[in-house]
Design a protein around this motif. Structure first.
Motif, PDB file in Angstrom:
ATOM      1  N   SER A  18     -12.508  25.904   7.271  1.00 63.61           N
ATOM      2  CA  SER A  18     -11.263  25.431   6.658  1.00 63.61           C
ATOM      3  C   SER A  18     -10.250  26.531   6.375  1.00 63.61           C
ATOM      4  O   SER A  18      -9.150  26.243   5.926  1.00 63.61           O
ATOM      5  CB  SER A  18     -11.586  24.705   5.338  1.00 63.61           C
ATOM      6  N   PHE A  19     -10.613  27.822   6.590  1.00 71.46           N
ATOM      7  CA  PHE A  19      -9.637  28.886   6.344  1.00 71.46           C
ATOM      8  C   PHE A  19      -8.855  29.172   7.618  1.00 71.46           C
ATOM      9  O   PHE A  19      -9.389  29.132   8.723  1.00 71.46           O
ATOM     10  CB  PHE A  19     -10.320  30.161   5.842  1.00 71.46           C
ATOM     11  N   ALA A  20      -7.563  29.446   7.480  1.00 71.30           N
ATOM     12  CA  ALA A  20      -6.677  29.633   8.638  1.00 71.30           C
ATOM     13  C   ALA A  20      -6.634  31.103   9.040  1.00 71.30           C
ATOM     14  O   ALA A  20      -5.594  31.756   8.998  1.00 71.30           O
ATOM     15  CB  ALA A  20      -5.279  29.115   8.319  1.00 71.30           C
ATOM     16  N   ASP A  21      -7.785  31.639   9.433  1.00 73.53           N
ATOM     17  CA  ASP A  21      -7.893  33.019   9.911  1.00 73.53           C
ATOM     18  C   ASP A  21      -8.663  32.965  11.221  1.00 73.53           C
ATOM     19  O   ASP A  21      -9.894  32.902  11.241  1.00 73.53           O
ATOM     20  CB  ASP A  21      -8.618  33.872   8.870  1.00 73.53           C
ATOM     21  N   ASP A  22      -7.926  32.980  12.330  1.00 71.51           N
ATOM     22  CA  ASP A  22      -8.543  32.737  13.630  1.00 71.51           C
ATOM     23  C   ASP A  22      -9.567  33.805  13.996  1.00 71.51           C
ATOM     24  O   ASP A  22     -10.628  33.493  14.554  1.00 71.51           O
ATOM     25  CB  ASP A  22      -7.462  32.660  14.713  1.00 71.51           C
ATOM     26  N   ALA A  23      -9.277  35.079  13.703  1.00 72.41           N
ATOM     27  CA  ALA A  23     -10.217  36.156  14.058  1.00 72.41           C
ATOM     28  C   ALA A  23     -11.540  35.981  13.316  1.00 72.41           C
ATOM     29  O   ALA A  23     -12.621  36.130  13.902  1.00 72.41           O
ATOM     30  CB  ALA A  23      -9.587  37.513  13.743  1.00 72.41           C
ATOM     31  N   ARG A  24     -11.460  35.657  12.022  1.00 72.16           N
ATOM     32  CA  ARG A  24     -12.682  35.455  11.248  1.00 72.16           C
ATOM     33  C   ARG A  24     -13.402  34.190  11.688  1.00 72.16           C
ATOM     34  O   ARG A  24     -14.638  34.128  11.698  1.00 72.16           O
ATOM     35  CB  ARG A  24     -12.325  35.374   9.762  1.00 72.16           C
ATOM     36  N   ASN A  33      -4.293  30.604  19.473  1.00 68.45           N
ATOM     37  CA  ASN A  33      -5.664  31.029  19.756  1.00 68.45           C
ATOM     38  C   ASN A  33      -6.569  29.848  20.078  1.00 68.45           C
ATOM     39  O   ASN A  33      -7.784  29.915  19.858  1.00 68.45           O
ATOM     40  CB  ASN A  33      -6.221  31.805  18.558  1.00 68.45           C
ATOM     41  N   LEU A  34      -5.972  28.779  20.574  1.00 71.85           N
ATOM     42  CA  LEU A  34      -6.730  27.564  20.853  1.00 71.85           C
ATOM     43  C   LEU A  34      -7.867  27.825  21.833  1.00 71.85           C
ATOM     44  O   LEU A  34      -9.020  27.440  21.597  1.00 71.85           O
ATOM     45  CB  LEU A  34      -5.794  26.481  21.397  1.00 71.85           C
ATOM     46  N   ASN A  35      -7.576  28.500  22.942  1.00 73.24           N
ATOM     47  CA  ASN A  35      -8.599  28.745  23.959  1.00 73.24           C
ATOM     48  C   ASN A  35      -9.714  29.654  23.431  1.00 73.24           C
ATOM     49  O   ASN A  35     -10.896  29.425  23.699  1.00 73.24           O
ATOM     50  CB  ASN A  35      -7.967  29.371  25.206  1.00 73.24           C
ATOM     51  N   VAL A  77     -10.027  21.740  17.262  1.00 75.98           N
ATOM     52  CA  VAL A  77      -9.135  22.649  16.543  1.00 75.98           C
ATOM     53  C   VAL A  77      -7.975  21.828  15.999  1.00 75.98           C
ATOM     54  O   VAL A  77      -7.344  21.069  16.738  1.00 75.98           O
ATOM     55  CB  VAL A  77      -8.614  23.780  17.455  1.00 75.98           C
ATOM     56  N   VAL A  78      -7.714  21.966  14.693  1.00 75.79           N
ATOM     57  CA  VAL A  78      -6.706  21.147  14.015  1.00 75.79           C
ATOM     58  C   VAL A  78      -5.657  22.061  13.401  1.00 75.79           C
ATOM     59  O   VAL A  78      -6.000  23.089  12.819  1.00 75.79           O
ATOM     60  CB  VAL A  78      -7.361  20.284  12.917  1.00 75.79           C
ATOM     61  N   PRO A  79      -4.350  21.697  13.471  1.00 77.07           N
ATOM     62  CA  PRO A  79      -3.299  22.531  12.885  1.00 77.07           C
ATOM     63  C   PRO A  79      -3.269  22.457  11.362  1.00 77.07           C
ATOM     64  O   PRO A  79      -4.007  21.702  10.743  1.00 77.07           O
ATOM     65  CB  PRO A  79      -2.017  21.965  13.493  1.00 77.07           C
ATOM     66  N   ASP A  80      -2.332  23.241  10.745  1.00 73.97           N
ATOM     67  CA  ASP A  80      -2.310  23.433   9.294  1.00 73.97           C
ATOM     68  C   ASP A  80      -1.465  22.370   8.580  1.00 73.97           C
ATOM     69  O   ASP A  80      -1.141  21.336   9.167  1.00 73.97           O
ATOM     70  CB  ASP A  80      -1.761  24.834   8.995  1.00 73.97           C
TER      71      ASP A  80
END
Length: 655
Positions: free
Chosen positions: A476-482, A508-510, A520-523
């Motif tokens: 649920s956190f919006a940090d793609d790298a993590r 970073n969808l792919n 993958v769901v947006p914010d």
């Protein structure tokens, strides 16, 4: 000048490396600074030959530490917990002081030196113990509250010790007369500072806050702490006392969190330098030669403090598990012990050999504290041997003890994670959450949420919360790298789980899908509703029911989503503070003003807060009846803007 600069540069470099290393092995940063001082000091590398060159900087660290302590010093909360604070806490401090003073006098034959040693040993580590309790989500338990109450009295006891020790070292005639003069001076200073705090500081910070300039707020905070310290120093008292009083006055204002955030970097850095100066005073030869005496002293100190706390707590009617748990948590010497040792050393009350031994006692006891608290329950069980059924219920703080087969795992318990949790609760879907913000975890656990502290990118944490068994995982956190790191570890444990990942956008969808994301769901808040629709659909809830729930939320202006548990990284800036509504979990201790009063008898609208629910004995009562009476140990969930929620907490505790 070049030599001084080079020495300071080398000291900072070794401090950075050691703090990083000690944090990697889960040891307090205080120990890293002490070791850095030992290495840089005259005993090892001799980068700094005279620790007194850094005396002023070290003293400023103590000033900011006491200012921060004053900010956290809540007079209403202390009065509501007065039975533990002034009963259990006072018994521990006074009892420990008397025992250690007697031992010290029999050893040294000097009352002044014995008092300094006893004062240092009687105090425990607020910084280390509170941090460990928060990380293990124990601060909301009865054992945790008892521990905090004792630490609170210990912090109060620091102030008179800082006044008395320099007086004992002076040759100014009668000690009674000198103490009387110091008391008169202290009363005058407190009166002046209280008047300034009531009539000047609120208007000053109100005008500063209107400018919305961070630099101005920081400068004003530093100025207030230093001016207050300078005033007490002018009267011949400790600078730290003035800083403590200034912090205590501002601790009741709506600027409390911003002030603490502004002072924290300066406090941490300067306190680090203070502890390095303590380490510089350690004589390694004397430490090694007296190691067996140091270990014996740690053992004696632990036995005395544990015996006093556990005995008094049981006499006050506390359960054995709580009494022993709180006692074992406070066995060590604390950071204020180093402050007292340094003060006594500056006034020539203690010999270099004794200073070295005291530093060794503090370093060793604080080093093993995280290990002891981590294994607190097995230690308590080994002592009392007969399991307490109530304690078994409260042991839900460890994931393995839940006994529930979780259907959903939520990684991250920020606003979005909490929103998901509420919908799942409404549908009766069992779930568990992991978050790495200790303040948020503490508040959420107190409010009844099943959330645990930990980094969800670590395989051992995921395994501990049963990630290999769940059907559905939400990041649920919006940090793609993590999120990619979590996905990699998660797929090694559970390749078949359906994983929904929150992302701020589709850049970073792919990468997320390649790492193992099923969806993958947006914010934004609409993204929260989309996550809920996926969760409920995958859990077998009929689509018509899902759409009805989402439509109800939209028509209700996202009413269920208003209010969330505050974390240490929540934006509390002036632009956000009046736009957010927080959830606040308030535990009513024995002696709280609201105990025995009904919901209807309290004017919630006047205080601009909403009563969300009451938790009592692991049962939650949302929107309680007007006739419901508050009882000790009730957890009251409030919703409102930050300043109103904090004011309402004081209202419930003090009236």
């Amino acid at each position: 000048m070049n030599g001084t600069f080079s020495s300071l540069l080398m000291l900072l470099a070794i401090a950075v490396v050691l703090v990083w290393l000690f944090r990697r092995i889960k040891l307090p940063a205080i120990l890293a600074y002490l070791v850095a001082g030992i290495i840089a000091g005259p005993e090892v590398m001799e980068w700094i030959k005279d620790p007194d060159d850094y005396h002023l900087v070290a003293e400023l660290g103590i000033v900011f530490l006491l200012f921060s302590l004053g900010l956290e010093f809540s007079l209403p909360k202390m009065m509501a917990m007065r039975r533990w604070v002034f009963g259990l806490g006072a018994a521990q401090v006074i009892g420990s002081l008397l025992v250690f003073m007697l031992i010290g006098f029999l050893w040294l034959g000097e009352w002044a030196a014995s008092l300094a040693i006893a004062g240092a040993l009687a105090l425990s580590s607020t910084a280390v113990v509170i941090k460990q309790l928060k990380e293990s989500a124990q601060t909301a338990t009865r054992r945790g509250q008892m521990t905090v109450a004792i630490l609170l009295f210990q912090d109060i006891a620091v102030v008179p010790l800082l006044i008395i020790i320099p007086l004992l070292a002076s040759d100014s005639g009668s000690i009674g007369y000198t103490l009387l003069i110091a008391l008169a001076k202290g009363t005058a200073v407190i009166a002046v500072l209280m008047a300034v705090g009531k009539w000047v500081l609120p208007y000053l910070f109100k005008e500063i806050a209107k400018q919305r300039t961070d630099e101005l707020f920081v400068l004003a905070t530093l100025l207030v702490a230093l001016v207050a310290g300078g005033m007490t120093h002018l009267f011949g008292l400790s600078m730290a006392l003035g800083a403590f009083l200034a912090g205590m006055m501002l601790g009741e204002s709506q600027y409390k969190h911003q002030l603490e955030a502004d002072i924290r970097p300066f406090r941490d850095i300067l306190m680090g330098l203070f502890f390095t100066t303590i380490g510089m005073q350690l004589q390694l030869t004397g430490f090694v030669n007296n190691l067996h005496w140091i270990l014996l002293a740690v053992l004696v100190m632990s036995i005395v403090k544990i015996a006093i706390i556990s005995s008094v707590a049981r006499l006050m009617g506390e359960r054995d598990t709580d009494a022993w748990g709180s006692a074992i948590s406070l066995f060590q010497m604390g950071e204020f012990g180093f402050v007292i040792v340094a003060l006594a050393n500056n006034h020539n009350l203690l010999s270099p050999e004794i200073v070295t031994s005291m530093i060794g006692i503090g370093v060793f006891s604080m080093a093993i504290t995280p290990i002891i608290i981590h294994r607190l329950k097995p230690l308590v069980d080994a002592i009392i041997r007969t399991p307490d059924p109530i304690e078994q219920i409260e042991s839900q703080h460890t994931p393995q003890g839940d006994g529930l087969e979780n259907q959903v795992l939520i990684c991250g318990f920020g606003r979005t994670g909490q929103t998901i949790s509420r919908f799942l609760d409404a549908e009766g879907i069992t779930h568990i959450a992991v978050d790495n913000d200790p303040l948020r975890v503490q508040e959420a656990v107190a409010g009844g949420a099943r959330v645990y502290f930990g980094d969800s990118a670590r395989k051992d944490i995921l395994r501990a919360v049963g990630a290999e068994k769940v059907d559905l995982v939400i990041i649920s956190f919006a940090d793609d790298a993590r999120a990619v790191e979590v996905l990699k570890e998660l797929r090694l444990l559970n390749p078949n789980a359906y994983v929904i990942v929150r992302s701020r956008d589709d850049q970073n969808l792919n990468a997320l899908q390649n790492a193992g994301a099923s969806q993958v769901v947006p914010d934004t808040l609409e993204a929260s509703l989309m996550l809920i629709s996926h969760v409920l659909s995958h859990s077998g809830i009929p689509i018509r029911r899902i759409l009805a729930r989402l439509d109800k939320e939209r028509r209700n202006h996202y009413g269920e989503m208003h209010g969330f548990f505050q974390g240490s990284e929540t934006d509390m800036g002036p632009e956000m503070v009046d736009k957010l509504e927080f959830l606040r979990a308030v535990t009513l201790p024995e002696g709280a003003w609201a105990n025995g009063k009904t919901v209807a008898s309290l004017d919630w609208e006047q205080h601009n807060v909403q009563l969300k629910a009451i938790r009592r004995e692991d049962e939650e009562y949302p929107n309680p009846d007007d006739a419901t009476e508050f009882e000790p140990q009730d957890v009251v969930l409030l919703v409102g803007k930050p300043r109103y929620v904090e004011a309402a907490e004081r209202w419930l505790l003090e009236g």
